[in-house]
Design a protein around this motif. Structure first.
Motif, PDB file in Angstrom:
ATOM      1  N   LEU A 197       0.844  -1.189   0.000  1.00 17.62           N
ATOM      2  CA  LEU A 197       0.000   0.000   0.000  1.00 17.62           C
ATOM      3  C   LEU A 197       0.877   1.236   0.000  1.00 17.62           C
ATOM      4  O   LEU A 197       1.893   1.299   0.691  1.00 17.62           O
ATOM      5  N   ILE A 198       0.462   2.227  -0.782  1.00 16.73           N
ATOM      6  CA  ILE A 198       1.206   3.487  -0.818  1.00 16.73           C
ATOM      7  C   ILE A 198       0.216   4.642  -0.695  1.00 16.73           C
ATOM      8  O   ILE A 198      -0.906   4.568  -1.194  1.00 16.73           O
ATOM      9  N   PRO A 199       0.614   5.715  -0.015  1.00 17.59           N
ATOM     10  CA  PRO A 199      -0.250   6.897   0.020  1.00 17.59           C
ATOM     11  C   PRO A 199       0.040   7.768  -1.199  1.00 17.59           C
ATOM     12  O   PRO A 199       1.184   7.886  -1.644  1.00 17.59           O
ATOM     13  N   LEU A 200      -0.987   8.358  -1.745  1.00 22.62           N
ATOM     14  CA  LEU A 200      -0.823   9.286  -2.863  1.00 22.62           C
ATOM     15  C   LEU A 200      -0.683  10.674  -2.272  1.00 22.62           C
ATOM     16  O   LEU A 200      -1.581  11.180  -1.606  1.00 22.62           O
ATOM     17  N   ASP A 201       0.473  11.295  -2.486  1.00 21.57           N
ATOM     18  CA  ASP A 201       0.751  12.596  -1.883  1.00 21.57           C
ATOM     19  C   ASP A 201       0.893  13.626  -2.996  1.00 21.57           C
ATOM     20  O   ASP A 201       1.910  13.677  -3.692  1.00 21.57           O
ATOM     21  N   LEU A 202      -0.151  14.429  -3.166  1.00 26.35           N
ATOM     22  CA  LEU A 202      -0.107  15.529  -4.115  1.00 26.35           C
ATOM     23  C   LEU A 202       0.186  16.808  -3.343  1.00 26.35           C
ATOM     24  O   LEU A 202       0.269  16.813  -2.118  1.00 26.35           O
ATOM     25  N   VAL A 203       0.322  17.916  -4.033  1.00 26.59           N
ATOM     26  CA  VAL A 203       0.717  19.164  -3.373  1.00 26.59           C
ATOM     27  C   VAL A 203      -0.307  19.600  -2.328  1.00 26.59           C
ATOM     28  O   VAL A 203       0.036  19.922  -1.194  1.00 26.59           O
ATOM     29  N   PHE A 204      -1.580  19.612  -2.690  1.00 27.84           N
ATOM     30  CA  PHE A 204      -2.613  20.116  -1.779  1.00 27.84           C
ATOM     31  C   PHE A 204      -3.509  19.025  -1.204  1.00 27.84           C
ATOM     32  O   PHE A 204      -4.442  19.309  -0.476  1.00 27.84           O
ATOM     33  N   TRP A 205      -3.253  17.784  -1.561  1.00 31.29           N
ATOM     34  CA  TRP A 205      -4.145  16.709  -1.136  1.00 31.29           C
ATOM     35  C   TRP A 205      -3.338  15.442  -0.914  1.00 31.29           C
ATOM     36  O   TRP A 205      -2.453  15.111  -1.701  1.00 31.29           O
ATOM     37  N   GLN A 206      -3.664  14.732   0.144  1.00 34.91           N
ATOM     38  CA  GLN A 206      -3.017  13.452   0.396  1.00 34.91           C
ATOM     39  C   GLN A 206      -4.087  12.370   0.370  1.00 34.91           C
ATOM     40  O   GLN A 206      -5.053  12.413   1.124  1.00 34.91           O
ATOM     41  N   GLY A 207      -3.905  11.436  -0.539  1.00 34.60           N
ATOM     42  CA  GLY A 207      -4.887  10.377  -0.723  1.00 34.60           C
ATOM     43  C   GLY A 207      -4.714   9.255   0.278  1.00 34.60           C
ATOM     44  O   GLY A 207      -3.713   9.181   1.000  1.00 34.60           O
ATOM     45  N   PRO A 208      -5.678   8.372   0.312  1.00 32.98           N
ATOM     46  CA  PRO A 208      -5.590   7.232   1.234  1.00 32.98           C
ATOM     47  C   PRO A 208      -4.550   6.217   0.762  1.00 32.98           C
ATOM     48  O   PRO A 208      -4.110   6.249  -0.379  1.00 32.98           O
ATOM     49  N   GLU A 209      -4.180   5.334   1.642  1.00 29.85           N
ATOM     50  CA  GLU A 209      -3.234   4.280   1.275  1.00 29.85           C
ATOM     51  C   GLU A 209      -3.976   3.195   0.506  1.00 29.85           C
ATOM     52  O   GLU A 209      -4.853   2.525   1.038  1.00 29.85           O
ATOM     53  N   LEU A 210      -3.610   3.065  -0.757  1.00 30.83           N
ATOM     54  CA  LEU A 210      -4.193   2.041  -1.623  1.00 30.83           C
ATOM     55  C   LEU A 210      -3.065   1.328  -2.351  1.00 30.83           C
ATOM     56  O   LEU A 210      -1.921   1.780  -2.354  1.00 30.83           O
ATOM     57  N   SER A 211      -3.379   0.228  -2.991  1.00 29.02           N
ATOM     58  CA  SER A 211      -2.337  -0.512  -3.703  1.00 29.02           C
ATOM     59  C   SER A 211      -1.915   0.241  -4.965  1.00 29.02           C
ATOM     60  O   SER A 211      -2.643   1.063  -5.512  1.00 29.02           O
ATOM     61  N   VAL A 212      -0.705  -0.071  -5.398  1.00 26.35           N
ATOM     62  CA  VAL A 212      -0.148   0.563  -6.600  1.00 26.35           C
ATOM     63  C   VAL A 212      -1.037   0.268  -7.800  1.00 26.35           C
ATOM     64  O   VAL A 212      -1.316   1.150  -8.623  1.00 26.35           O
ATOM     65  N   ALA A 213      -1.482  -0.968  -7.911  1.00 26.24           N
ATOM     66  CA  ALA A 213      -2.312  -1.359  -9.053  1.00 26.24           C
ATOM     67  C   ALA A 213      -3.614  -0.562  -9.092  1.00 26.24           C
ATOM     68  O   ALA A 213      -4.063  -0.153 -10.166  1.00 26.24           O
ATOM     69  N   LEU A 214      -4.208  -0.336  -7.936  1.00 28.97           N
ATOM     70  CA  LEU A 214      -5.454   0.426  -7.905  1.00 28.97           C
ATOM     71  C   LEU A 214      -5.233   1.861  -8.355  1.00 28.97           C
ATOM     72  O   LEU A 214      -6.037   2.421  -9.107  1.00 28.97           O
ATOM     73  N   TYR A 215      -4.134   2.476  -7.897  1.00 23.77           N
ATOM     74  CA  TYR A 215      -3.833   3.836  -8.354  1.00 23.77           C
ATOM     75  C   TYR A 215      -3.586   3.877  -9.866  1.00 23.77           C
ATOM     76  O   TYR A 215      -4.009   4.799 -10.554  1.00 23.77           O
ATOM     77  N   ILE A 216      -2.913   2.890 -10.388  1.00 19.30           N
ATOM     78  CA  ILE A 216      -2.661   2.852 -11.838  1.00 19.30           C
ATOM     79  C   ILE A 216      -3.965   2.658 -12.603  1.00 19.30           C
ATOM     80  O   ILE A 216      -4.219   3.325 -13.608  1.00 19.30           O
ATOM     81  N   ILE A 217      -4.828   1.760 -12.124  1.00 18.76           N
ATOM     82  CA  ILE A 217      -6.115   1.542 -12.781  1.00 18.76           C
ATOM     83  C   ILE A 217      -6.961   2.812 -12.738  1.00 18.76           C
ATOM     84  O   ILE A 217      -7.588   3.198 -13.733  1.00 18.76           O
ATOM     85  N   LEU A 218      -6.958   3.491 -11.593  1.00 17.01           N
ATOM     86  CA  LEU A 218      -7.697   4.749 -11.485  1.00 17.01           C
ATOM     87  C   LEU A 218      -7.152   5.813 -12.431  1.00 17.01           C
ATOM     88  O   LEU A 218      -7.917   6.540 -13.070  1.00 17.01           O
ATOM     89  N   SER A 219      -5.831   5.893 -12.547  1.00 12.80           N
ATOM     90  CA  SER A 219      -5.255   6.898 -13.438  1.00 12.80           C
ATOM     91  C   SER A 219      -5.578   6.587 -14.896  1.00 12.80           C
ATOM     92  O   SER A 219      -5.871   7.492 -15.682  1.00 12.80           O
ATOM     93  N   PHE A 220      -5.543   5.308 -15.289  1.00 16.32           N
ATOM     94  CA  PHE A 220      -5.932   4.940 -16.654  1.00 16.32           C
ATOM     95  C   PHE A 220      -7.400   5.252 -16.914  1.00 16.32           C
ATOM     96  O   PHE A 220      -7.771   5.738 -17.978  1.00 16.32           O
TER      97      PHE A 220
END
Length: 107
Positions: free
Chosen positions: A31-54
């Motif tokens: 699990l990794i947290p998504l850390d953007l400049v103004f927002w920090q996302g929840p800890e989700l798996s890498v695959a889920l973040y990639i699927i969401l970005s696609f």
């Protein structure tokens, strides 16, 4: 005949990409947290973040292509109206020319 070949190829491609996605998700369970400049996302798996970005990328691409399609359809309608108006004007001029030639020929 080519329809079934196209369907088979699409099915094979879909199964291939699904298998790659599942394999990637299994091999990367951390699990990794998504850390953007103004927002920090929840800890989700890498695959889920990639699927969401696609998925978001595909939706944005569809939206942009739909806007371009609607613009081109609008331009086609405008140009069709201009063409019809010019064609009507040419027809009117031809009729006037024929009428003039017939009246000159009778004299």
């Amino acid at each position: 005949m080519l329809k079934w070949l196209k369907r088979v190829l699409y099915t094979i491609l879909i199964i291939f990409f699904l298998a790659v996605g599942v394999f990637f998700a299994i091999r990367n369970p951390q699990l990794i947290p998504l850390d953007l400049v103004f927002w920090q996302g929840p800890e989700l798996s890498v695959a889920l973040y990639i699927i969401l970005s696609f998925t978001v990328g595909a939706c944005v691409a569809l939206l942009i292509s739909a806007i371009a399609y609607l613009r081109s359809e609008r331009q086609i309608r405008v140009l069709t109206r201009k063409y019809e108006k010019a064609r009507d004007e040419v027809d009117t001029l031809r009729k006037a020319s024929i009428t003039k030639e017939l009246s000159v020929g009778k004299e």
